[in-house]
Design an enzyme around this catalytic site. Structure first.
Site, PDB file in Angstrom:
ATOM      1  N   GLU A 155      18.751   6.757  -3.744  1.00 17.28           N
ATOM      2  CA  GLU A 155      17.720   7.786  -3.891  1.00 17.28           C
ATOM      3  C   GLU A 155      16.348   7.151  -3.747  1.00 17.28           C
ATOM      4  O   GLU A 155      16.098   6.063  -4.253  1.00 17.28           O
ATOM      5  CB  GLU A 155      17.780   8.484  -5.262  1.00 17.28           C
ATOM      6  CG  GLU A 155      18.879   9.493  -5.426  1.00 17.28           C
ATOM      7  CD  GLU A 155      18.823  10.182  -6.782  1.00 17.28           C
ATOM      8  OE1 GLU A 155      17.712  10.283  -7.367  1.00 17.28           O
ATOM      9  OE2 GLU A 155      19.884  10.611  -7.272  1.00 17.28           O
ATOM     10  N   ARG A 201      25.342  12.294   0.425  1.00 13.11           N
ATOM     11  CA  ARG A 201      25.821  11.925  -0.899  1.00 13.11           C
ATOM     12  C   ARG A 201      25.858  13.143  -1.800  1.00 13.11           C
ATOM     13  O   ARG A 201      24.879  13.883  -1.910  1.00 13.11           O
ATOM     14  CB  ARG A 201      24.890  10.863  -1.495  1.00 13.11           C
ATOM     15  CG  ARG A 201      25.278  10.476  -2.905  1.00 13.11           C
ATOM     16  CD  ARG A 201      24.264   9.521  -3.532  1.00 13.11           C
ATOM     17  NE  ARG A 201      24.260   9.712  -4.977  1.00 13.11           N
ATOM     18  CZ  ARG A 201      23.179   9.767  -5.723  1.00 13.11           C
ATOM     19  NH1 ARG A 201      21.990   9.652  -5.157  1.00 13.11           N
ATOM     20  NH2 ARG A 201      23.261   9.953  -7.012  1.00 13.11           N
ATOM     21  N   ASN A 242      18.700   3.970  -7.490  1.00 13.97           N
ATOM     22  CA  ASN A 242      17.774   5.081  -7.313  1.00 13.97           C
ATOM     23  C   ASN A 242      16.396   4.584  -7.718  1.00 13.97           C
ATOM     24  O   ASN A 242      16.130   4.374  -8.911  1.00 13.97           O
ATOM     25  CB  ASN A 242      18.183   6.276  -8.170  1.00 13.97           C
ATOM     26  CG  ASN A 242      19.536   6.839  -7.784  1.00 13.97           C
ATOM     27  OD1 ASN A 242      20.042   6.565  -6.692  1.00 13.97           O
ATOM     28  ND2 ASN A 242      20.126   7.634  -8.658  1.00 13.97           N
ATOM     29  N   GLU A 260      23.818   6.608 -12.477  1.00 18.66           N
ATOM     30  CA  GLU A 260      22.796   6.268 -13.464  1.00 18.66           C
ATOM     31  C   GLU A 260      23.289   6.257 -14.911  1.00 18.66           C
ATOM     32  O   GLU A 260      22.757   6.961 -15.780  1.00 18.66           O
ATOM     33  CB  GLU A 260      21.615   7.232 -13.353  1.00 18.66           C
ATOM     34  CG  GLU A 260      20.940   7.249 -12.010  1.00 18.66           C
ATOM     35  CD  GLU A 260      19.779   8.205 -11.939  1.00 18.66           C
ATOM     36  OE1 GLU A 260      18.941   8.059 -11.034  1.00 18.66           O
ATOM     37  OE2 GLU A 260      19.687   9.119 -12.795  1.00 18.66           O
ATOM     38  N   HIS A 283      28.166  12.731 -12.634  1.00 19.92           N
ATOM     39  CA  HIS A 283      26.721  12.894 -12.533  1.00 19.92           C
ATOM     40  C   HIS A 283      26.227  13.715 -13.728  1.00 19.92           C
ATOM     41  O   HIS A 283      25.752  14.837 -13.591  1.00 19.92           O
ATOM     42  CB  HIS A 283      26.356  13.586 -11.209  1.00 19.92           C
ATOM     43  CG  HIS A 283      24.926  13.431 -10.826  1.00 19.92           C
ATOM     44  ND1 HIS A 283      24.527  13.140  -9.539  1.00 19.92           N
ATOM     45  CD2 HIS A 283      23.783  13.516 -11.547  1.00 19.92           C
ATOM     46  CE1 HIS A 283      23.206  13.064  -9.490  1.00 19.92           C
ATOM     47  NE2 HIS A 283      22.734  13.300 -10.694  1.00 19.92           N
ATOM     48  N   TYR A 327      12.214   4.969  -7.458  1.00 21.58           N
ATOM     49  CA  TYR A 327      11.085   5.828  -7.142  1.00 21.58           C
ATOM     50  C   TYR A 327       9.737   5.182  -7.436  1.00 21.58           C
ATOM     51  O   TYR A 327       8.768   5.430  -6.739  1.00 21.58           O
ATOM     52  CB  TYR A 327      11.170   7.135  -7.949  1.00 21.58           C
ATOM     53  CG  TYR A 327      12.305   8.034  -7.555  1.00 21.58           C
ATOM     54  CD1 TYR A 327      12.147   9.014  -6.581  1.00 21.58           C
ATOM     55  CD2 TYR A 327      13.551   7.910  -8.158  1.00 21.58           C
ATOM     56  CE1 TYR A 327      13.194   9.846  -6.218  1.00 21.58           C
ATOM     57  CE2 TYR A 327      14.604   8.739  -7.807  1.00 21.58           C
ATOM     58  CZ  TYR A 327      14.419   9.704  -6.841  1.00 21.58           C
ATOM     59  OH  TYR A 327      15.461  10.524  -6.481  1.00 21.58           O
TER      60      TYR A 327
END
Length: 451
Positions: A315, A10, A241, A101, A55, A243
């Protein structure tokens, strides 16, 4: 990457590299050539490109001319960029991501003012210009409409001949109540709405979540009837994404600071510890803690709210706290990273099993997991990692290293794999002999089929 068995990669296109002046100038042929080389060489090695159109960077002239994402004119500029990319690269790219995002962009650019063009107002930050109570909502609205126009154009003019899919990526914390009280459980629902459903509900259902309407009232931008028709159902897949997980405290019935008592934040505050105990093991990132159960919970939330829409985990990764006196040999053992991936992959597998048991068409629902293997810029020059980097960040992230390789900047020493490689790759080799899985674990630096 090919030598490690990578099967997907990606990357993001720099808007300014393709169109330095936006619609006001010509296409840069060197930019087209640059990305053609990347795509062609990936495919030559059997690596599938996943390409994001935005991005967090844009031609500066668009910001200076009309205010970037704060002006509806940017929707047409973004559509122009997408049309060029589909024409130039779409014959080989089958997975497109419009925006990476947008919820993160809205928060850190227009609410906190920590990313360019750094707009905010107290109590969220001290910027030279901006309105944190309004501008994040306007910017998000324009980003969502830009996505909708691009998706509509792709589905009408390119999908039949190119056969690709188009989606979007959300930055996705999971949340848990700080206190065992109903008000905090309700605050968790608002946190999910103000962070994730804020951007996904319009793209699936054509409207903002009810929780946002209740808190923001007339401050929340409105979709016209034609907007609703355009934006509803404009996703082929969801990217997240993920985390970590945070605690949430209600700010309607409890006192809060730092803007938690404002409608734009959903009248809630996010916290990393309860009674002095962190929600999980700390990492090098201030808000990222190791909370594997959050992976399962966020997948289950998305599957339930969006009726089993295909998901790509775009991610996920771990950055340990690096000590100055730590030996290279200890770093290469990478024990904590191995524990992280074991735990998060187990949570993901549990979520998949649960979805298969309780949801229709579930075997195809979760498609791909990208492990984040990038080195983040560091304030302190160190000997760990360089394969990929994020040079566009304005604030360096001290002592944070997501990558699976150690490199010595001070010599020509060959890059050394950490032990995390030897944990991930053997699993990949076992699975490769079997029938292809519906779930592929892929890393920017390592990975193969692994369910």
């Amino acid at each position: 990457m090919h030598s490690l068995g990578v099967n997907a990669y990606r990357f993001s296109i720099s808007w300014a590299r393709i169109l330095p002046k936006g619609r006001f100038g010509k296409v840069n042929p060197k930019g087209i050539e640059f990305y053609n080389k990347i795509i062609d060489n990936l495919l030559l090695k059997g690596i599938e490109p996943f390409v994001a159109l935005y991005h967090q960077d844009m031609p500066q002239i668009l910001e200076e001319s009309y205010g970037g994402w704060l002006n509806h004119l940017i929707q047409e500029d973004f559509l122009y960029l997408a049309t060029i990319c589909f024409n130039e690269f779409g014959d080989r790219v089958k997975h497109w991501i419009t925006l990476n995002e947008p919820n993160h962009v809205a928060e850190f650019t227009y609410l906190r003012g920590e990313l360019p063009p750094a707009r905010c107002s107290p109590p969220f930050g001290n910027c030279s210009a901006g309105n944190s109570d309004v501008e994040p909502l306007v910017a998000m609205h324009n980003m969502l409409m830009a996505h909708a126009k691009v998706a509509d154009m792709y589905h009408r003019h390119f999908k039949t001949t190119q056969g690709g899919l188009i989606g979007i990526i959300a930055f996705a914390f999971m949340y848990e109540p700080l206190r065992y009280e109903e008000v905090d459980r309700e605050a968790v629902n608002r946190a999910l709405a103000f962070n994730i459903a804020w951007m996904l509900d319009p793209l699936v259902y054509g409207k903002y979540p009810a929780e946002m309407h209740e808190c923001l009232g007339l401050e929340l931008p409105r979709f016209s009837n034609s907007d609703k028709e355009l934006i509803r159902g404009s996703l082929d897949f969801i990217g997240i994404n993920h985390y970590s997980t945070l605690y949430v405290k209600d700010c309607i019935y409890s006192a809060c600071s730092m803007g938690g008592d404002r409608p734009v934040r959903g009248f809630l505050s996010t916290i990393t510890e309860r009674d002095g105990v962190p929600i999980g093991k700390p990492t090098a990132m201030p808000r990222f803690f190791v909370v594997p159960r959050g992976m399962k919970k966020i997948i289950e939330y998305l599957k339930q709210r969006y009726d089993n829409m295909p998901i790509f985990v775009t991610e996920n990764g771990y950055s340990p706290k690096i000590q100055h006196d730590e030996h290279v040999e200890d770093l290469l053992q990478d024990v904590d990273r191995i524990k992280f991936h074991k735990a998060y992959l187990a949570a993901l597998a549990s979520a998949i099993r649960g979805v298969r048991m309780h949801s229709r068409c579930s075997r195809k629902s979760l498609r791909l997991l990208f492990l984040d293997c990038r080195p983040w810029p560091s304030l302190i020059f160190s000997s760990t990692g360089v394969i990929l980097d994020l040079f566009f960040w304005t604030v360096a992230v001290p002592q944070s290293h997501f990558q699976l390789y150690k490199s010595d900047f001070g010599s020509s020493q060959k890059q050394q794999p950490t032990q995390c490689n030897y944990y991930i790759l053997p699993h990949a080799k076992k699975k490769k002999k079997k029938k292809k899985s519906n779930v592929i674990i892929t890393c920017k630096l390592c990975g193969r089929d692994n369910s």
